[in-house]
Write a protein that holds these residues in place. Sequence first.
Motif, short mmCIF file in Angstrom:
data_model
loop_
_atom_site.label_atom_id
_atom_site.label_comp_id
_atom_site.label_asym_id
_atom_site.label_seq_id
_atom_site.Cartn_x
_atom_site.Cartn_y
_atom_site.Cartn_z
N GLN A 1 0.89 -1.19 -0.05
CA GLN A 1 -0.08 -0.09 -0.05
C GLN A 1 0.79 1.18 0.10
OE1 GLN A 1 -1.57 -1.07 3.99
NE2 GLN A 1 -1.64 0.92 4.29
N PHE A 2 2.21 1.26 -0.11
CA PHE A 2 3.03 2.27 -0.12
C PHE A 2 3.37 2.55 -1.59
CE2 PHE A 2 3.39 1.16 4.17
CZ PHE A 2 3.70 2.16 4.94
N ASP A 3 3.02 3.80 -2.26
CA ASP A 3 3.51 4.01 -3.31
C ASP A 3 5.08 4.56 -3.48
OD1 ASP A 3 2.20 6.36 -2.06
OD2 ASP A 3 2.18 7.48 -3.67
N ASN A 4 5.12 5.48 -2.22
CA ASN A 4 6.59 5.82 -1.78
C ASN A 4 7.34 4.84 -1.10
OD1 ASN A 4 8.80 7.09 -0.81
ND2 ASN A 4 7.52 9.15 -0.80
N VAL B 1 4.59 -10.71 -3.65
CA VAL B 1 4.51 -9.50 -2.99
C VAL B 1 3.77 -8.43 -3.73
CG1 VAL B 1 4.95 -7.89 -1.25
CG2 VAL B 1 6.33 -9.87 -1.19
N ILE B 2 2.53 -8.74 -4.23
CA ILE B 2 1.90 -7.74 -5.02
C ILE B 2 0.46 -7.82 -4.65
CG2 ILE B 2 3.30 -8.36 -7.30
CD1 ILE B 2 1.06 -10.25 -8.15
N SER B 3 -0.13 -6.66 -5.17
CA SER B 3 -1.63 -6.23 -4.66
C SER B 3 -2.41 -7.39 -5.69
CB SER B 3 -2.00 -5.02 -4.82
OG SER B 3 -1.02 -4.28 -3.91
N GLU B 4 -3.77 -7.60 -5.15
CA GLU B 4 -4.87 -8.08 -5.75
C GLU B 4 -5.62 -6.84 -6.41
OE1 GLU B 4 -8.95 -10.20 -4.69
OE2 GLU B 4 -7.10 -10.43 -3.31
N ARG B 5 -6.16 -6.81 -7.56
CA ARG B 5 -6.85 -5.97 -8.35
C ARG B 5 -8.24 -5.72 -7.73
NH1 ARG B 5 -3.63 -2.03 -10.32
NH2 ARG B 5 -5.28 -1.51 -11.84
N PHE B 6 -8.69 -4.68 -7.33
CA PHE B 6 -9.92 -4.54 -6.92
C PHE B 6 -10.88 -3.51 -7.63
CE2 PHE B 6 -7.66 -6.22 -3.20
CZ PHE B 6 -8.79 -7.02 -2.68
N ASP B 7 -12.22 -3.75 -7.58
CA ASP B 7 -13.23 -2.54 -8.01
C ASP B 7 -14.02 -2.41 -6.95
OD1 ASP B 7 -15.16 -1.11 -9.19
OD2 ASP B 7 -16.10 -2.77 -10.59
N ARG C 1 -2.04 8.47 -4.90
CA ARG C 1 -1.23 7.25 -4.48
C ARG C 1 -1.50 6.29 -5.31
NH1 ARG C 1 -1.83 6.98 2.10
NH2 ARG C 1 0.30 5.90 1.52
N ASP C 2 -0.81 6.17 -6.48
CA ASP C 2 -1.02 5.23 -7.48
C ASP C 2 -0.98 3.47 -6.77
OD1 ASP C 2 -1.39 4.10 -9.90
OD2 ASP C 2 0.50 3.60 -10.08
N GLY C 3 -2.06 2.82 -6.81
CA GLY C 3 -2.25 1.35 -6.21
C GLY C 3 -2.48 1.33 -4.87
N HIS C 4 -2.43 2.32 -4.17
CA HIS C 4 -2.71 2.32 -2.77
C HIS C 4 -3.71 1.48 -2.23
CE1 HIS C 4 -2.79 3.81 1.36
NE2 HIS C 4 -3.85 4.26 1.51
N PHE C 5 -4.98 1.58 -2.89
CA PHE C 5 -5.97 0.98 -2.21
C PHE C 5 -6.17 -0.30 -2.72
CE2 PHE C 5 -7.55 5.49 -1.82
CZ PHE C 5 -7.84 5.55 -0.46
N ASP C 6 -5.64 -0.90 -3.70
CA ASP C 6 -5.28 -2.37 -4.06
C ASP C 6 -4.55 -2.89 -3.11
OD1 ASP C 6 -7.04 -2.51 -6.62
OD2 ASP C 6 -5.33 -1.90 -7.53
N GLY C 7 -3.52 -2.15 -2.56
CA GLY C 7 -2.94 -2.49 -1.41
C GLY C 7 -3.46 -2.83 0.21
N VAL C 8 -4.29 -1.92 0.06
CA VAL C 8 -5.13 -1.90 1.46
C VAL C 8 -6.19 -2.95 1.42
CG1 VAL C 8 -7.03 -0.48 2.72
CG2 VAL C 8 -4.98 0.58 1.77
N GLY C 9 -6.92 -3.02 0.09
CA GLY C 9 -7.89 -3.95 -0.15
C GLY C 9 -7.15 -5.56 0.00
N GLN D 1 -11.54 7.58 3.68
CA GLN D 1 -11.83 7.05 2.37
C GLN D 1 -11.45 5.54 2.49
OE1 GLN D 1 -9.29 8.70 -0.98
NE2 GLN D 1 -10.40 7.74 -2.44
N GLN D 2 -10.34 5.22 3.10
CA GLN D 2 -10.03 3.89 3.32
C GLN D 2 -11.14 2.97 4.17
OE1 GLN D 2 -6.21 2.40 5.13
NE2 GLN D 2 -7.61 2.38 6.82
N LEU D 3 -11.91 3.79 4.97
CA LEU D 3 -12.98 3.08 5.89
C LEU D 3 -14.01 2.66 4.58
CD1 LEU D 3 -14.74 2.52 8.32
CD2 LEU D 3 -15.29 4.97 8.46
N GLN D 4 -14.54 3.78 3.85
CA GLN D 4 -15.59 3.73 2.66
C GLN D 4 -15.09 2.48 1.99
OE1 GLN D 4 -17.56 5.00 4.57
NE2 GLN D 4 -18.72 6.37 3.16
#
Length: 283
Positions: free
Chosen positions: A61-64, A103-109, A122-130, A153-156
């Motif tokens: 979830q870290f783009d940086n 160590v990669i993210s799943e893709r989410f909708d 933050r590119d890809g951040h929420f895929d990492g969170v999900g 936003q993360q909560l929603q």
Amino acid sequence: MKIFTSKSDLKSYISSKKEEKKKIGFVPTMGALHQGHMSLVKKSVKKNDVTVVSIFVNPTQFDNKEDLVKYPKTFEEDVKLLESGSCDAVFVPSVDEIYGENVISERFDFDGLEHQMEGKFRDGHFDGVGTIVKALFKIVQPDVAYFGKKDFQQLQIIKKMVEKLKMPIKVKGMPIFREEDGLAMSSRNTRLTPAHREAAPFIHKTLKKARKKTGTKNVKEIIEWVENQFKKHPLLELEYFIIADEKTLQTAESFNATKRYRAFIAVFAGEIRLIDNVRFKNN
């Protein structure tokens, strides 16, 4: 308080508690715990039979990557805090334990929620969170999970994921926990220089002043006012200020009395990025 590092051991523990008909509360964290985290733990302890807290700094979830390396790690202090807060179990997995070699993210909708605000910066951040929250939910199998509204936003997005995957979990959003001067508590606050720490409460003060303008100013005027406040500030750099529909997170162009709005802000205090939000009163 029990400390687990393996998924299988934690699952066995959870299974035994479920057999006893115990209600499981869960607080996922990345460690560097503060009183904001502990307010979630306190709520879980009060409302559930068993409280589990995870400590895992999630790399996806870290783009940086530099931010990932510098993220504060205070495990011993965290354990003492959790013990004092009557936590029952702590899950502290390694990256290998969660991800294996992949160590990669799943893709989410997330029905577009992921493309607003933080998603734009933050590119890809929420895929990492999900990815990590889904994995932790499957391991812990909580009845209720607690998240702070600072990351609204993360909560929603997590609520949306639970809804779409039909997970039998209640996701509870808890109020933002603040320092006495109004600064939203964050693990990143410890990395602020003394000068930036002194300046940072300006963020919340500006949000509160902006909220008071909803009766006399339109959305565009409020945004321009906030942007001008930060242009004049010598130590804080505004990344974005947005007024959005609480449910869809779509940027508002005008106020509608039938909807709920929230103002979101991201600010750089030197190298440290701080976020905050407040609910706006309907106009």
